[in-house]
Scaffold this motif. Structure first.
Motif, PDB file in Angstrom:
ATOM      1  N   ALA A  85     -64.872 -52.169 -18.134  1.00 15.12           N
ATOM      2  CA  ALA A  85     -63.560 -51.671 -17.695  1.00 15.12           C
ATOM      3  C   ALA A  85     -62.610 -52.855 -17.609  1.00 15.12           C
ATOM      4  O   ALA A  85     -62.957 -53.894 -17.081  1.00 15.12           O
ATOM      5  N   PHE A  86     -61.381 -52.706 -18.116  1.00 11.69           N
ATOM      6  CA  PHE A  86     -60.491 -53.843 -18.333  1.00 11.69           C
ATOM      7  C   PHE A  86     -59.250 -53.781 -17.455  1.00 11.69           C
ATOM      8  O   PHE A  86     -58.589 -52.766 -17.366  1.00 11.69           O
ATOM      9  N   THR A  87     -58.945 -54.931 -16.828  1.00 11.02           N
ATOM     10  CA  THR A  87     -57.638 -55.128 -16.200  1.00 11.02           C
ATOM     11  C   THR A  87     -57.205 -56.552 -16.510  1.00 11.02           C
ATOM     12  O   THR A  87     -58.030 -57.452 -16.628  1.00 11.02           O
TER      13      THR A  87
ATOM     14  N   LEU B  58     -63.097 -57.957 -15.890  1.00  9.21           N
ATOM     15  CA  LEU B  58     -63.746 -56.801 -16.487  1.00  9.21           C
ATOM     16  C   LEU B  58     -64.926 -56.391 -15.626  1.00  9.21           C
ATOM     17  O   LEU B  58     -65.742 -57.222 -15.253  1.00  9.21           O
TER      18      LEU B  58
ATOM     19  N   LEU C 111     -61.296 -54.411 -28.692  1.00 14.36           N
ATOM     20  CA  LEU C 111     -60.198 -53.756 -27.985  1.00 14.36           C
ATOM     21  C   LEU C 111     -58.918 -54.003 -28.775  1.00 14.36           C
ATOM     22  O   LEU C 111     -58.727 -55.081 -29.351  1.00 14.36           O
TER      23      LEU C 111
ATOM     24  N   SER D 220     -52.210 -52.969 -26.796  1.00 20.40           N
ATOM     25  CA  SER D 220     -51.195 -51.907 -26.790  1.00 20.40           C
ATOM     26  C   SER D 220     -49.847 -52.407 -26.300  1.00 20.40           C
ATOM     27  O   SER D 220     -48.804 -51.992 -26.813  1.00 20.40           O
TER      28      SER D 220
ATOM     29  N   THR E  68     -52.098 -55.217 -22.149  1.00 15.08           N
ATOM     30  CA  THR E  68     -52.951 -54.051 -21.948  1.00 15.08           C
ATOM     31  C   THR E  68     -53.524 -53.631 -23.284  1.00 15.08           C
ATOM     32  O   THR E  68     -53.071 -54.047 -24.347  1.00 15.08           O
TER      33      THR E  68
ATOM     34  N   THR F 273     -55.489 -50.292 -25.673  1.00 19.72           N
ATOM     35  CA  THR F 273     -55.472 -48.844 -25.894  1.00 19.72           C
ATOM     36  C   THR F 273     -56.608 -48.144 -25.173  1.00 19.72           C
ATOM     37  O   THR F 273     -56.619 -46.917 -25.077  1.00 19.72           O
ATOM     38  N   SER F 274     -57.572 -48.908 -24.685  1.00 19.71           N
ATOM     39  CA  SER F 274     -58.671 -48.344 -23.911  1.00 19.71           C
ATOM     40  C   SER F 274     -58.916 -49.231 -22.703  1.00 19.71           C
ATOM     41  O   SER F 274     -58.651 -50.436 -22.742  1.00 19.71           O
ATOM     42  N   THR F 275     -59.412 -48.658 -21.630  1.00 20.95           N
ATOM     43  CA  THR F 275     -59.717 -49.429 -20.420  1.00 20.95           C
ATOM     44  C   THR F 275     -61.173 -49.875 -20.391  1.00 20.95           C
ATOM     45  O   THR F 275     -61.626 -50.419 -19.390  1.00 20.95           O
ATOM     46  N   SER F 276     -61.908 -49.620 -21.454  1.00 18.04           N
ATOM     47  CA  SER F 276     -63.294 -50.081 -21.520  1.00 18.04           C
ATOM     48  C   SER F 276     -63.630 -50.477 -22.952  1.00 18.04           C
ATOM     49  O   SER F 276     -62.971 -50.061 -23.902  1.00 18.04           O
TER      50      SER F 276
END
Length: 419
Positions: free
Chosen positions: A6-8, A28, A127, A130, A136, A138-141
């Protein structure tokens, strides 16, 4: 191996201009999936996966440039990855996340799970960017998938276990290494065990479907064995395989084409006075390239094995031979018909060290690999900066002079004992 991340991310801009590199702090949350590889502890026939503290995930761009390293904060089935990535990115640009190295090397293995975990355990995911402010995706993982399978080999001579010291494995589609830009190099995979064992763990990357695998094995007592076995390997899976080997006899004949072990190496009788090794100096199987050597620094050879003379290479070049492509075990080269058997020399290319007069030689990398073979003799040529070598391709084979500073492969020769 499947790992969900999971990404921030947040950015700290050093320069607001469009083309300036930016630095992004990344956190992550990582989860270990239900896959058969990674962390590499074994229970029964299942290899299970856990993170180790400080495990690394490299972040690279499509051109292979490294833009950051993320690290696992804790060990276990899940962890948090943190780190910094920096560079100039674009919307819709794809970044690749690679555990645990930006490159992969499946050669020079040690035959253990711990060795694979340290050197060959390799996975990747992607990843897509975006937005840039903040960064950021396009996916959070992201899902990391293993780029290799792991096989536990048990080798036997009949019903007797063989205690393996070295191994060589070759097959069509077998990956030897992967560059930072994702480009694979095909070739044989070899290994030397620190402690000889009858169970050998090997990481193999091959997505070309069912293939015939060639095995060359040396045991702890110095005996040599060969075998072939068909297999269809899937990346991310682990397997067990038993391989029955054929032991090579001692070479005690002068009959042309006879194969056996002479003075520690598998060999074939070339004529009534000379034998030729079945593999290059520094190689562990016929399909491996071995070491590259400049003329003034020949390889260290065991026993009475030696670099051949110009005349001996001329004799070898006079045998009927054919260019092997596509090669049955994935390596191009020439096969020489010697009596009722054959001798294979891989097209290993050479390392170009030739520079202007007065400059120091600088290794510039391998050239013409898989299209040309260059093999040193011990005989000097004219001018004194050159020596003779066997050279071949799909179209030619002959003995030519070559610059001594270039690094070539060597096929060892041996004088047969008097009968």
């Amino acid at each position: 191996m499947l790992v969900l991340l999971a990404f921030t991310a947040c950015s700290s801009n050093i320069d607001e201009s469009a083309d300036a590199p930016r630095f992004y702090n990344v956190t992550l949350t990582a989860f270990m999936g239900d896959a058969d590889t990674r962390a590499l502890s074994e229970s029964g026939n299942v290899i299970t996966a856990t993170f180790a503290e400080n495990d690394e995930v490299k972040v690279v761009k499509a051109d292979g440039s490294l833009v950051g390293t993320l690290r696992a904060k804790t060990a276990g089935a899940n962890t948090t990855l943190t780190g910094t990535i920096s560079g100039t990115f674009n919307v819709n640009e794809v970044l690749t996340f690679r555990y645990h190295s930006a490159t992969a090397n499946y050669d020079n293995q040690v035959g253990t799970l711990a060795g694979i975990a340290a050197n060959q355990d390799y996975a990747e995911g992607t990843l897509t960017v975006s937005t840039l402010s903040p960064l950021t995706f396009t996916s959070t993982s992201v899902t990391l998938t293993a780029k290799q399978s792991i096989t536990k080999f048990s080798f036997t001579d009949g019903t007797n276990p063989v205690t393996v010291k070295t191994f060589g494995i070759a097959a069509v589609g077998l990956v030897q290494s992967i560059a930072t830009n994702g480009t694979p190099t095909m070739g044989a995979v070899t290994g030397t065990l620190g402690t000889a064992n009858s169970d050998v763990y090997v990481a193999l990357s091959n997505t070309s479907g069912k293939q015939a695998y060639s095995f060359t094995i040396q045991d702890n007592a110095g005996n040599w064995y060969t075998a072939t076995k068909n297999a269809n390997l899937t990346n991310g899976k682990n397997y067990t395989a038993s391989v029955k080997l054929n032991k090579l006899p001692a070479l005690n004949s002068t009959t042309v084409g006879t194969i056996g072990v002479l003075d520690g190496l598998p060999a074939i009788v070339l004529n009534s006075t000379t034998a030729v090794a079945l593999m290059n100096a520094g190689a562990l199987c016929p399909e491996a390239y071995g070491t590259y050597n400049i003329f003034e620094n020949p390889p260290s050879l065991t026993g009475s094995w030696r670099v051949p003379t110009q005349a001996e290479l001329v004799t070898l070049a006079g045998f009927s031979s054919s260019w092997i492509y596509p090669a049955p075990y994935g390596v191009n080269g020439r096969t020489f018909t010697i009596g009722s058997n054959s001798l294979f020399l891989p097209a290993a290319g050479y390392i170009d060290n030739d520079v202007e007069v007065g400059e120091e030689p600088v290794r510039l990398g391998k050239e013409l690999v898989s299209t040309f073979g260059y093999y040193w003799s011990q005989s000097e040529a004219t001018p004194s900066s050159m020596a003779y070598s066997l050279q071949f391709s799909s179209a030619i084979i002959n003995v030519f002079s070559e610059y001594k500073v270039n690094a070539l492969t060597v096929r060892p020769f041996h004088t047969l004992p008097a009968q």
